[in-house]
Design a protein around this motif. Structure first.
Motif, mmCIF file in Angstrom:
data_model
loop_
_atom_site.group_PDB
_atom_site.id
_atom_site.type_symbol
_atom_site.label_atom_id
_atom_site.label_comp_id
_atom_site.label_asym_id
_atom_site.label_seq_id
_atom_site.Cartn_x
_atom_site.Cartn_y
_atom_site.Cartn_z
ATOM 1 N N GLY A 156 0.772 -1.236 0.000
ATOM 2 C CA GLY A 156 0.000 0.000 0.000
ATOM 3 C C GLY A 156 0.801 1.282 0.000
ATOM 4 N N PRO A 157 1.915 1.404 -0.756
ATOM 5 C CA PRO A 157 2.742 2.613 -0.659
ATOM 6 C C PRO A 157 2.146 3.816 -1.367
ATOM 7 C CG PRO A 157 3.617 1.193 -2.370
ATOM 8 C CD PRO A 157 2.496 0.430 -1.711
ATOM 9 N N ASP A 158 2.435 5.004 -0.843
ATOM 10 C CA ASP A 158 2.019 6.263 -1.461
ATOM 11 C C ASP A 158 2.999 7.352 -1.033
ATOM 12 O OD1 ASP A 158 0.593 8.127 -2.890
ATOM 13 O OD2 ASP A 158 -1.209 8.052 -1.630
ATOM 14 N N PHE A 159 3.425 8.188 -1.977
ATOM 15 C CA PHE A 159 4.368 9.268 -1.709
ATOM 16 C C PHE A 159 3.698 10.456 -1.021
ATOM 17 C CE2 PHE A 159 7.652 7.644 -4.597
ATOM 18 C CZ PHE A 159 8.812 8.230 -4.093
ATOM 19 N N SER A 160 4.436 11.121 -0.150
ATOM 20 C CA SER A 160 4.033 12.457 0.287
ATOM 21 C C SER A 160 4.227 13.417 -0.881
ATOM 22 C CB SER A 160 4.863 12.905 1.489
ATOM 23 O OG SER A 160 6.243 12.969 1.166
ATOM 24 N N SER A 161 3.495 14.518 -0.884
ATOM 25 C CA SER A 161 3.500 15.420 -2.041
ATOM 26 C C SER A 161 4.836 16.110 -2.241
ATOM 27 C CB SER A 161 2.386 16.466 -1.906
ATOM 28 O OG SER A 161 2.574 17.251 -0.745
ATOM 29 N N ASP A 162 5.659 16.211 -1.187
ATOM 30 C CA ASP A 162 6.977 16.823 -1.342
ATOM 31 C C ASP A 162 8.053 15.803 -1.698
ATOM 32 O OD1 ASP A 162 7.348 15.473 1.043
ATOM 33 O OD2 ASP A 162 7.705 17.276 2.242
ATOM 34 N N GLY A 163 7.676 14.535 -1.802
ATOM 35 C CA GLY A 163 8.607 13.500 -2.223
ATOM 36 C C GLY A 163 9.569 13.018 -1.169
ATOM 37 N N THR A 164 9.428 13.486 0.071
ATOM 38 C CA THR A 164 10.410 13.138 1.096
ATOM 39 C C THR A 164 10.105 11.824 1.812
ATOM 40 O OG1 THR A 164 9.243 14.449 2.769
ATOM 41 C CG2 THR A 164 10.977 15.551 1.504
ATOM 42 N N TRP A 165 8.847 11.348 1.725
ATOM 43 C CA TRP A 165 8.468 10.122 2.414
ATOM 44 C C TRP A 165 7.650 9.218 1.499
ATOM 45 C CZ3 TRP A 165 10.721 9.126 6.908
ATOM 46 C CH2 TRP A 165 11.103 10.176 7.738
ATOM 47 N N GLU A 171 3.939 -5.123 8.114
ATOM 48 C CA GLU A 171 3.639 -6.149 9.121
ATOM 49 C C GLU A 171 4.932 -6.673 9.725
ATOM 50 O OE1 GLU A 171 1.489 -10.527 9.628
ATOM 51 O OE2 GLU A 171 1.249 -9.384 7.758
ATOM 52 N N ARG A 172 4.989 -6.658 11.049
ATOM 53 C CA ARG A 172 6.075 -7.263 11.802
ATOM 54 C C ARG A 172 5.503 -7.974 13.022
ATOM 55 N NH1 ARG A 172 10.804 -2.610 11.902
ATOM 56 N NH2 ARG A 172 11.725 -3.104 9.873
ATOM 57 N N ASP A 173 5.891 -9.216 13.200
ATOM 58 C CA ASP A 173 5.480 -9.991 14.381
ATOM 59 C C ASP A 173 3.963 -9.992 14.559
ATOM 60 O OD1 ASP A 173 8.208 -10.450 14.982
ATOM 61 O OD2 ASP A 173 8.320 -8.505 15.991
ATOM 62 N N GLY A 174 3.249 -10.052 13.435
ATOM 63 C CA GLY A 174 1.795 -10.153 13.474
ATOM 64 C C GLY A 174 1.060 -8.838 13.592
ATOM 65 N N ALA A 175 1.770 -7.726 13.790
ATOM 66 C CA ALA A 175 1.132 -6.409 13.899
ATOM 67 C C ALA A 175 1.262 -5.672 12.567
ATOM 68 C CB ALA A 175 1.768 -5.593 15.005
ATOM 69 N N VAL A 176 0.154 -5.134 12.090
ATOM 70 C CA VAL A 176 0.145 -4.367 10.838
ATOM 71 C C VAL A 176 -0.123 -2.906 11.178
ATOM 72 C CG1 VAL A 176 -0.832 -4.119 8.532
ATOM 73 C CG2 VAL A 176 -0.735 -6.382 9.597
ATOM 74 N N ASP A 177 0.864 -2.063 10.922
ATOM 75 C CA ASP A 177 0.774 -0.648 11.260
ATOM 76 C C ASP A 177 1.159 0.208 10.054
ATOM 77 O OD1 ASP A 177 0.200 -0.719 14.213
ATOM 78 O OD2 ASP A 177 2.078 -1.852 14.205
ATOM 79 N N ILE A 178 0.917 1.494 10.187
ATOM 80 C CA ILE A 178 1.339 2.450 9.162
ATOM 81 C C ILE A 178 2.780 2.867 9.459
ATOM 82 C CG2 ILE A 178 0.880 4.675 8.085
ATOM 83 C CD1 ILE A 178 -1.263 2.454 7.608
ATOM 84 N N TRP A 179 3.595 2.874 8.412
ATOM 85 C CA TRP A 179 5.001 3.259 8.498
ATOM 86 C C TRP A 179 5.288 4.295 7.423
ATOM 87 C CZ3 TRP A 179 8.733 0.561 11.657
ATOM 88 C CH2 TRP A 179 8.198 -0.539 12.347
ATOM 89 N N ARG A 180 6.446 4.959 7.555
ATOM 90 C CA ARG A 180 6.957 5.761 6.460
ATOM 91 C C ARG A 180 8.467 5.578 6.381
ATOM 92 N NH1 ARG A 180 6.356 12.137 8.388
ATOM 93 N NH2 ARG A 180 7.922 12.086 10.060
ATOM 94 N N ILE A 181 9.007 5.809 5.183
ATOM 95 C CA ILE A 181 10.427 5.595 4.935
ATOM 96 C C ILE A 181 10.882 6.571 3.861
ATOM 97 C CG2 ILE A 181 10.150 3.863 3.094
ATOM 98 C CD1 ILE A 181 12.381 2.240 4.522
ATOM 99 N N ARG A 182 12.144 6.954 3.885
ATOM 100 C CA ARG A 182 12.679 7.817 2.837
ATOM 101 C C ARG A 182 12.791 7.026 1.525
ATOM 102 N NH1 ARG A 182 12.355 13.049 4.796
ATOM 103 N NH2 ARG A 182 13.320 13.195 6.866
ATOM 104 N N PRO A 183 12.724 7.698 0.384
ATOM 105 C CA PRO A 183 12.837 6.987 -0.899
ATOM 106 C C PRO A 183 14.150 6.236 -1.085
ATOM 107 C CG PRO A 183 11.878 9.148 -1.238
ATOM 108 C CD PRO A 183 12.331 9.108 0.183
ATOM 109 N N ASP A 184 15.201 6.586 -0.320
ATOM 110 C CA ASP A 184 16.460 5.848 -0.416
ATOM 111 C C ASP A 184 16.518 4.675 0.559
ATOM 112 O OD1 ASP A 184 16.799 7.092 2.022
ATOM 113 O OD2 ASP A 184 18.627 8.172 1.462
ATOM 114 N N GLY A 185 15.393 4.396 1.251
ATOM 115 C CA GLY A 185 15.321 3.270 2.165
ATOM 116 C C GLY A 185 15.801 3.556 3.568
ATOM 117 N N THR A 186 16.067 4.811 3.905
ATOM 118 C CA THR A 186 16.518 5.181 5.245
ATOM 119 C C THR A 186 15.382 5.855 6.017
ATOM 120 O OG1 THR A 186 17.298 7.382 4.582
ATOM 121 C CG2 THR A 186 18.843 5.542 4.365
ATOM 122 N N GLY A 187 15.618 6.082 7.302
ATOM 123 C CA GLY A 187 14.695 6.874 8.115
ATOM 124 C C GLY A 187 13.378 6.216 8.432
#
Length: 272
Positions: A156-165, A171-187
């Motif tokens: 379910g990925p979607d970019f922020s409008s400024d392109g930073t996230w 899903e980790r260990d059975g929990a499904v939550d909302i996350w964000r990450i930088r386009p280079d895979g950091t943060g």
């Protein structure tokens, strides 16, 4: 069954744009006010003043799933179809319809969003028997790279409008939550942490909010025809709030759905 194409506004009002027979899914809100939707393996357009859906020509691609999104310049729509490859593959078609051009080399790939500059699509994919992850693919070269790791499932990925996230559900260990990450895979940051099962986050174009779908605790995957809720949270992080509850799930809010001015968003519900 019936499908209600709905619009939520910031005053809390929900209006029904159109009621259709059968299953209609995954609304995008285009710059001209039209909505793009999926039904019966095809792409459909609901014009700003129209009272019925009109088919969009997607050439040989007639087994579309509900993963699609218009390009930032409004010239193309990225779709996901399996006719040619036997598994979901991302293609581009002109927004007015036409012959699909293949974008992703590897399958399965499920389209979700665009980088703000229109140079990349962000999509889910599964490679080599591994888990579903988040990928960026260059629309001209087809080169892809995975931006997530260490998740049991990321989708379910979607970019922020400024392109930073890139926002996504992980899903980790059975929990499904909302996350964000930088386009280079950091943060990498976890943005929700509760008993609900959170899917399909969509940042608003004005940079203020994120809307996402919440299933009841214990839900597996992203099934259809469940009692679900929509939650709105600040894009900077923090506590969210429930803004709607209805019968829906898969097909309700899969793809970028905000109005270009951030005044509201479109979603689908399925009344009993």
């Amino acid at each position: 069954m019936k499908s209600e194409i709905c619009v939520w506004r910031h005053d809390g009002a929900i209006s029904v744009r159109l009621t259709c027979e059968g299953r209609v899914e995954a609304p995008n809100w285009c710059a001209d006010g039209a909505l793009l939707l999926n039904a019966e393996g095809r792409l459909w357009r609901l014009g700003p003043e129209a009272d019925r859906l009109a088919p969009v020509d997607t050439g040989f691609a007639t087994q579309l799933n509900n993963d699609h999104a218009p390009s930032p310049d409004g010239g193309h729509v990225a779709i996901s179809d399996k006719v040619e490859t036997g598994a979901s593959c991302v293609y581009l078609v002109p927004v007015a319809g036409g012959t699909p051009r293949r974008v992703t080399r590897a399958v399965p790939s499920w389209m979700h969003g665009w980088s703000p500059d229109g140079r990349q699509v962000v999509h889910a994919g599964a490679r080599g028997g591994g888990p579903v992850g988040i990928y960026l693919t260059d629309v001209e070269t087809g080169e892809e790279r995975c931006v997530t790791d260490a998740f049991d499932h990321a989708d379910g990925p979607d970019f922020s409008s400024d392109g930073t996230w890139i926002w996504f559900n992980g899903e980790r260990d059975g929990a499904v939550d909302i996350w964000r990450i930088r386009p280079d895979g950091t943060g990498e940051e976890r943005m929700t942490d509760g008993p609900g099962v959170d899917w399909f986050p969509h940042p608003s174009p004005d940079g203020r909010h994120v809307v996402h779908l919440r299933y009841p605790p214990g839900t597996e995957g992203h099934p259809a025809d469940r009692d679900v809720a929509l939650w709105l949270m600040p894009q900077t992080g923090g506590a969210g709030r429930e803004i709607a509850r209805f019968r829906g799930g898969q097909g309700s809010l899969n793809v970028p759905c905000w109005a270009p001015d951030g005044s509201g968003f479109a979603f689908i519900r399925y009344p009993a």
